[in-house]
Design a protein around this motif. Structure first.
Motif, PDB file in Angstrom:
ATOM      1  N   MET A   1      44.342  43.410  59.313  1.00 14.85           N
ATOM      2  CA  MET A   1      43.057  43.182  58.673  1.00 14.85           C
ATOM      3  C   MET A   1      43.127  43.477  57.177  1.00 14.85           C
ATOM      4  O   MET A   1      42.413  42.866  56.403  1.00 14.85           O
ATOM      5  CB  MET A   1      42.005  44.054  59.365  1.00 14.85           C
ATOM      6  N   ALA A   2      43.987  44.372  56.769  1.00 15.22           N
ATOM      7  CA  ALA A   2      44.098  44.711  55.355  1.00 15.22           C
ATOM      8  C   ALA A   2      44.558  43.496  54.536  1.00 15.22           C
ATOM      9  O   ALA A   2      44.103  43.307  53.405  1.00 15.22           O
ATOM     10  CB  ALA A   2      45.054  45.874  55.166  1.00 15.22           C
ATOM     11  N   ARG A   3      45.449  42.699  55.093  1.00 11.42           N
ATOM     12  CA  ARG A   3      45.941  41.512  54.375  1.00 11.42           C
ATOM     13  C   ARG A   3      44.805  40.521  54.137  1.00 11.42           C
ATOM     14  O   ARG A   3      44.711  39.913  53.074  1.00 11.42           O
ATOM     15  CB  ARG A   3      47.068  40.861  55.185  1.00 11.42           C
ATOM     16  N   ILE A   4      43.930  40.363  55.111  1.00 11.33           N
ATOM     17  CA  ILE A   4      42.794  39.452  54.962  1.00 11.33           C
ATOM     18  C   ILE A   4      41.878  39.933  53.845  1.00 11.33           C
ATOM     19  O   ILE A   4      41.445  39.139  52.997  1.00 11.33           O
ATOM     20  CB  ILE A   4      42.036  39.317  56.298  1.00 11.33           C
ATOM     21  N   ASP A   5      41.591  41.222  53.805  1.00 10.16           N
ATOM     22  CA  ASP A   5      40.747  41.773  52.738  1.00 10.16           C
ATOM     23  C   ASP A   5      41.400  41.589  51.377  1.00 10.16           C
ATOM     24  O   ASP A   5      40.741  41.247  50.396  1.00 10.16           O
ATOM     25  CB  ASP A   5      40.462  43.251  52.989  1.00 10.16           C
ATOM     26  N   TYR A   6      42.711  41.809  51.318  1.00  8.15           N
ATOM     27  CA  TYR A   6      43.454  41.625  50.073  1.00  8.15           C
ATOM     28  C   TYR A   6      43.361  40.175  49.594  1.00  8.15           C
ATOM     29  O   TYR A   6      43.101  39.914  48.416  1.00  8.15           O
ATOM     30  CB  TYR A   6      44.921  42.025  50.282  1.00  8.15           C
ATOM     31  N   LEU A   7      43.562  39.241  50.511  1.00 11.60           N
ATOM     32  CA  LEU A   7      43.521  37.825  50.140  1.00 11.60           C
ATOM     33  C   LEU A   7      42.123  37.410  49.674  1.00 11.60           C
ATOM     34  O   LEU A   7      41.992  36.652  48.714  1.00 11.60           O
ATOM     35  CB  LEU A   7      43.977  36.955  51.308  1.00 11.60           C
ATOM     36  N   LYS A   8      41.097  37.906  50.339  1.00 14.69           N
ATOM     37  CA  LYS A   8      39.727  37.597  49.922  1.00 14.69           C
ATOM     38  C   LYS A   8      39.462  38.111  48.511  1.00 14.69           C
ATOM     39  O   LYS A   8      38.842  37.419  47.694  1.00 14.69           O
ATOM     40  CB  LYS A   8      38.718  38.200  50.888  1.00 14.69           C
ATOM     41  N   ALA A   9      39.942  39.299  48.216  1.00 15.30           N
ATOM     42  CA  ALA A   9      39.766  39.865  46.874  1.00 15.30           C
ATOM     43  C   ALA A   9      40.534  39.045  45.842  1.00 15.30           C
ATOM     44  O   ALA A   9      40.032  38.809  44.730  1.00 15.30           O
ATOM     45  CB  ALA A   9      40.231  41.318  46.847  1.00 15.30           C
ATOM     46  N   GLN A  10      41.732  38.591  46.191  1.00  6.40           N
ATOM     47  CA  GLN A  10      42.528  37.796  45.265  1.00  6.40           C
ATOM     48  C   GLN A  10      41.878  36.439  44.985  1.00  6.40           C
ATOM     49  O   GLN A  10      41.894  35.965  43.849  1.00  6.40           O
ATOM     50  CB  GLN A  10      43.948  37.600  45.812  1.00  6.40           C
ATOM     51  N   VAL A  11      41.312  35.823  46.007  1.00  9.60           N
ATOM     52  CA  VAL A  11      40.612  34.550  45.826  1.00  9.60           C
ATOM     53  C   VAL A  11      39.447  34.739  44.863  1.00  9.60           C
ATOM     54  O   VAL A  11      39.284  33.973  43.909  1.00  9.60           O
ATOM     55  CB  VAL A  11      40.113  33.983  47.179  1.00  9.60           C
ATOM     56  N   ALA A  12      38.651  35.763  45.101  1.00  7.60           N
ATOM     57  CA  ALA A  12      37.490  36.009  44.245  1.00  7.60           C
ATOM     58  C   ALA A  12      37.920  36.290  42.812  1.00  7.60           C
ATOM     59  O   ALA A  12      37.337  35.750  41.858  1.00  7.60           O
ATOM     60  CB  ALA A  12      36.679  37.179  44.796  1.00  7.60           C
ATOM     61  N   ARG A  13      38.945  37.105  42.642  1.00  8.78           N
ATOM     62  CA  ARG A  13      39.416  37.456  41.302  1.00  8.78           C
ATOM     63  C   ARG A  13      39.975  36.235  40.577  1.00  8.78           C
ATOM     64  O   ARG A  13      39.665  35.988  39.410  1.00  8.78           O
ATOM     65  CB  ARG A  13      40.473  38.547  41.397  1.00  8.78           C
ATOM     66  N   ALA A  14      40.788  35.449  41.257  1.00  6.72           N
ATOM     67  CA  ALA A  14      41.398  34.271  40.631  1.00  6.72           C
ATOM     68  C   ALA A  14      40.334  33.254  40.226  1.00  6.72           C
ATOM     69  O   ALA A  14      40.400  32.676  39.133  1.00  6.72           O
ATOM     70  CB  ALA A  14      42.412  33.639  41.581  1.00  6.72           C
ATOM     71  N   GLU A  15      39.347  33.029  41.088  1.00  6.02           N
ATOM     72  CA  GLU A  15      38.295  32.065  40.751  1.00  6.02           C
ATOM     73  C   GLU A  15      37.431  32.565  39.596  1.00  6.02           C
ATOM     74  O   GLU A  15      37.048  31.785  38.726  1.00  6.02           O
ATOM     75  CB  GLU A  15      37.449  31.774  41.979  1.00  6.02           C
ATOM     76  N   ARG A  16      37.151  33.853  39.584  1.00  3.62           N
ATOM     77  CA  ARG A  16      36.364  34.421  38.487  1.00  3.62           C
ATOM     78  C   ARG A  16      37.110  34.292  37.158  1.00  3.62           C
ATOM     79  O   ARG A  16      36.545  33.880  36.150  1.00  3.62           O
ATOM     80  CB  ARG A  16      36.043  35.886  38.803  1.00  3.62           C
ATOM     81  N   LEU A  17      38.402  34.602  37.165  1.00 10.21           N
ATOM     82  CA  LEU A  17      39.199  34.486  35.951  1.00 10.21           C
ATOM     83  C   LEU A  17      39.333  33.031  35.505  1.00 10.21           C
ATOM     84  O   LEU A  17      39.295  32.738  34.307  1.00 10.21           O
ATOM     85  CB  LEU A  17      40.590  35.087  36.168  1.00 10.21           C
ATOM     86  N   ALA A  18      39.507  32.125  36.452  1.00 13.00           N
ATOM     87  CA  ALA A  18      39.663  30.709  36.119  1.00 13.00           C
ATOM     88  C   ALA A  18      38.420  30.169  35.416  1.00 13.00           C
ATOM     89  O   ALA A  18      38.526  29.319  34.528  1.00 13.00           O
ATOM     90  CB  ALA A  18      39.957  29.897  37.368  1.00 13.00           C
ATOM     91  N   LYS A  19      37.256  30.663  35.780  1.00 14.82           N
ATOM     92  CA  LYS A  19      36.019  30.216  35.132  1.00 14.82           C
ATOM     93  C   LYS A  19      35.873  30.797  33.723  1.00 14.82           C
ATOM     94  O   LYS A  19      35.278  30.169  32.851  1.00 14.82           O
ATOM     95  CB  LYS A  19      34.812  30.626  35.967  1.00 14.82           C
ATOM     96  N   ALA A  20      36.412  31.991  33.502  1.00 18.52           N
ATOM     97  CA  ALA A  20      36.218  32.684  32.237  1.00 18.52           C
ATOM     98  C   ALA A  20      37.292  32.362  31.201  1.00 18.52           C
ATOM     99  O   ALA A  20      37.068  32.554  30.009  1.00 18.52           O
ATOM    100  CB  ALA A  20      36.182  34.192  32.481  1.00 18.52           C
TER     101      ALA A  20
END
Length: 50
Positions: A1-20
């Motif tokens: 389950m930790a890997r899933i949480d990590y991946l979700k955080a990475q998706v959110a971070r990457a998309e946020r950075l890509a917009k900025a």
């Protein structure tokens, strides 16, 4: 389950950075990374819990 949480955080971070970010090439690479993380999330969510 930790890997899933990590991946979700990475998706959110990457998309946020890509917009900025102003550099188009970097934004595209961040979006591609987010897509890879989403694909791995999809695979992990299909696996039965061990």
């Amino acid at each position: 389950m930790a890997r899933i949480d990590y991946l979700k955080a990475q998706v959110a971070r990457a998309e946020r950075l890509a917009k900025a970010i102003l550099d188009q090439h970097t934004a595209e690479r961040l979006q591609a990374f987010a897509a890879e993380c989403r694909a791995e999330l999809q695979v992990l969510s299909l696996k039965p819990a061990a």
